[in-house]
Design an enzyme around this catalytic site. Structure first.
Site, mmCIF file in Angstrom:
data_model
loop_
_atom_site.group_PDB
_atom_site.id
_atom_site.type_symbol
_atom_site.label_atom_id
_atom_site.label_comp_id
_atom_site.label_asym_id
_atom_site.label_seq_id
_atom_site.Cartn_x
_atom_site.Cartn_y
_atom_site.Cartn_z
ATOM 1 N N CYS A 79 0.813 -1.327 -0.118
ATOM 2 C CA CYS A 79 -0.055 0.045 -0.117
ATOM 3 C C CYS A 79 0.785 1.346 -0.091
ATOM 4 O O CYS A 79 1.319 1.522 -1.090
ATOM 5 C CB CYS A 79 -1.131 -0.063 1.067
ATOM 6 S SG CYS A 79 -2.580 0.871 0.848
ATOM 7 N N HIS A 169 -3.449 -5.193 1.865
ATOM 8 C CA HIS A 169 -2.588 -5.699 3.143
ATOM 9 C C HIS A 169 -2.498 -6.907 3.596
ATOM 10 O O HIS A 169 -3.516 -7.430 4.328
ATOM 11 C CB HIS A 169 -3.221 -4.663 4.169
ATOM 12 C CG HIS A 169 -3.165 -3.233 4.122
ATOM 13 N ND1 HIS A 169 -1.940 -2.530 4.888
ATOM 14 C CD2 HIS A 169 -3.690 -2.123 3.477
ATOM 15 C CE1 HIS A 169 -1.934 -1.237 4.419
ATOM 16 N NE2 HIS A 169 -3.105 -1.283 3.805
ATOM 17 N N GLU A 171 -0.896 -8.642 5.545
ATOM 18 C CA GLU A 171 -0.557 -8.742 6.805
ATOM 19 C C GLU A 171 -1.846 -8.603 7.935
ATOM 20 O O GLU A 171 -1.736 -8.742 8.974
ATOM 21 C CB GLU A 171 0.647 -7.710 7.358
ATOM 22 C CG GLU A 171 0.167 -6.236 7.518
ATOM 23 C CD GLU A 171 -0.089 -5.409 6.166
ATOM 24 O OE1 GLU A 171 -0.063 -6.022 5.271
ATOM 25 O OE2 GLU A 171 -0.413 -4.165 6.419
HETATM 26 N N1 GLN Z 1 -3.794 6.364 1.229
HETATM 27 C C1 GLN Z 1 -2.392 6.203 1.912
HETATM 28 C C2 GLN Z 1 -1.335 6.959 0.894
HETATM 29 O O1 GLN Z 1 -1.611 7.446 0.015
HETATM 30 C C3 GLN Z 1 -2.038 4.944 1.809
HETATM 31 C C4 GLN Z 1 -3.076 3.687 2.649
HETATM 32 C C5 GLN Z 1 -2.454 2.809 3.094
HETATM 33 O O2 GLN Z 1 -1.254 2.204 3.134
HETATM 34 N N2 GLN Z 1 -3.376 1.704 3.611
HETATM 35 O O3 GLN Z 1 -0.310 7.040 1.612
#
Ligand code: GLN
Length: 188
Positions: A79, A169, A171
């Site tokens: 992410c 994610h 995890e």
């Molecule tokens: N929206 C976050 C960002 O732009 C990322 C979200 C996440 O890691 N769950 O950094």
């Protein structure tokens, strides 16, 4: 047993640490340059990519990670971690560690779909994996040297050499497929 660094400035650090222990390896919290010594691979967790990026720059950890990447250190961004690894962030320049030849768009699933879960079949594992998306980015373009491992309407997991990125994610689920894949197939 392998030593897996988890970048520990902010975000979903502890969940990755637990997964690494569950699959029988040794997690190492990374907050400063010396913490990177002796690790076999590095996880960049989810969280807030701008905040994590600032810490990377201020501590000098950024430069050390880039030099380790040149030596082939395996890395996995989940992410926000995937955003940091992207060569291009749509409308925003490039990631702080622009190692992965993809274009990514932050918060691309919109406000109503901020968070959702989806079962996704992954050919490489021959298994269906549970994917949790939290204010997730979308990978909107990939270079010709990038392998797409899983996909919804756009790629959600990609691999380029020793650099893995997932927009979700793993995890936060009860499954270990992605952590095992990173340790056994990306690190080797
Ligand atoms: N929206 C976050 C960002 O732009 C990322 C979200 C996440 O890691 N769950 O950094």
């Amino acid at each position: 047993m392998k030593k897996i660094g988890v970048l520990a400035f902010q975000g979903g650090v502890i969940e990755h640490v637990k997964k690494i222990e569950e699959i029988g390896h040794i997690p190492v919290l990374v907050k400063k340059i010396e913490d990177l010594d002796g690790i076999d691979g590095l996880i960049l967790p989810g969280g807030e990519s701008t905040t994590i990026g600032k810490f990377l720059i201020e501590t000098g950890v950024k430069e050390k990670i880039l030099s380790l990447a040149e030596q082939g250190m395996p890395m996995w961004g989940t992410c926000a971690g995937a955003i940091l690894l992207s060569k291009t962030i749509k409308n925003q320049g490039s990631g702080v560690l622009p190692l992965l030849d993809i274009v990514i768009e932050r918060n691309a699933y919109g406000s109503q779909l901020d968070s959702f879960k989806k079962e996704v079949f992954v050919l490489r594992f021959n298994k269906t994996t549970e994917c949790v998306f939290i204010r997730a980015p979308k990978i909107v373009d990939v270079g010709s040297n990038v392998e797409v491992l899983a996909q919804l309407d756009t790629p959600i997991a990609v691999l380029q050499g020793t650099i893995l990125a997932t927009t979700f994610h793993p995890e936060l689920t009860s499954q270990n497929y992605w952590h095992s894949f990173f340790v056994e197939n990306v690190i080797k």
